[in-house]
Design a protein around this motif. Sequence first.
Motif: not given
Length: 355
Positions: A290-291, A74-75, A116-117, A86-88
């Motif tokens: 992510g920064e 879900e997004c 999401v970033s 995806v990968a995170s």
Amino acid sequence: MSSTSTMRAIVISAFGPPSTLKMQSVPLPVPTPGTALIKIRAFGINHAEMHMRRGEWAESVPISGIECVGTIEECPTGEFTPGTPVASTIADAPHRMGGLGRTIPGTYAEYTVARVSNIVPLVDDGDALLPLPWNQVAALPESYSVAWTCLFRNLALERGHKLLIRGATSALGRAAVNLAVEAGAVVTATTRSEEKFEEMKAWGVTEIVLEGKGLPARFQEQKGEQVKFDRVLELIGNTTVVESLALAKRDGRVCLAGWLGGLDPIREFNPLLEMASGVHLNFFGSFVFGEPEFPLSDIPLRKIVRAVAEGKFDARPYKVWRFGEEGIQEAHRYMEEGLAKGKMVVVIGEEGKEI
């Protein structure tokens, strides 16, 4: 969208040994604008999580785990379509340390929520990448993202550079070897095991030496002259970084990015006496992904996945466990006892299913 309000997760029930990792039923995390809910298919095991379990890390939460691969469930704001592979990897908010397993629930679970970033779609132009089992792609996000950033950002590695990688048979070290060799660097690597020498030569390493204290003196004794490198990737950590500074030439760079030797601080370090003039020392910690200065999109992760799928990199995990209390505890025992000889992965569901 998931039809259940709970999920299974491995929880740190108390700081201590691997037996403190317990399977529990916990509330399903709910995505908010700017985040996405990921159905986890597999995740890598990392040394940072061992320190979190022991209570030795500055930040940790009961559900550990700093990376995963899976599919979007879900997004809310539509950046990703449900079902997208995806990968995170970690970091959950700009301008502050934190992230999966640190300040928000991590990936030792059936689902997680990430910004999401910090999510990379494993698709090219809408089509899935070359077939690769979840257990293999799970070995990539953290190790290769960190290795790529250390080599090509912190160290500014270029073709022809003489590079020393200390701790090269760790998961991070092996990723760094693959990337550096492909980039045309001349790689010298250290390992604690002579049994790894032949294997490392097959990776493209030019010279291999046994890891241990006194490395500058041993290099000089073997070669009859002082040995210097353009770049040094230091993965052993605080116990050897002062030596590594002595191995860098003028205008050389040393990047500290691993703590295989433990988290004890550097003691009695006197830069006036122990640091060569003109040597640059820097640090990288993946909690900054992510920064604005360290966007995950900067890393060619899809290209790396494709290279693995095409056989250009050998990134097979050292050992794969099924998701469960027993498997997670055993994986942590492997880390604690120094038995891991590469990346360790946990899979949820069908181990061999391809993305």
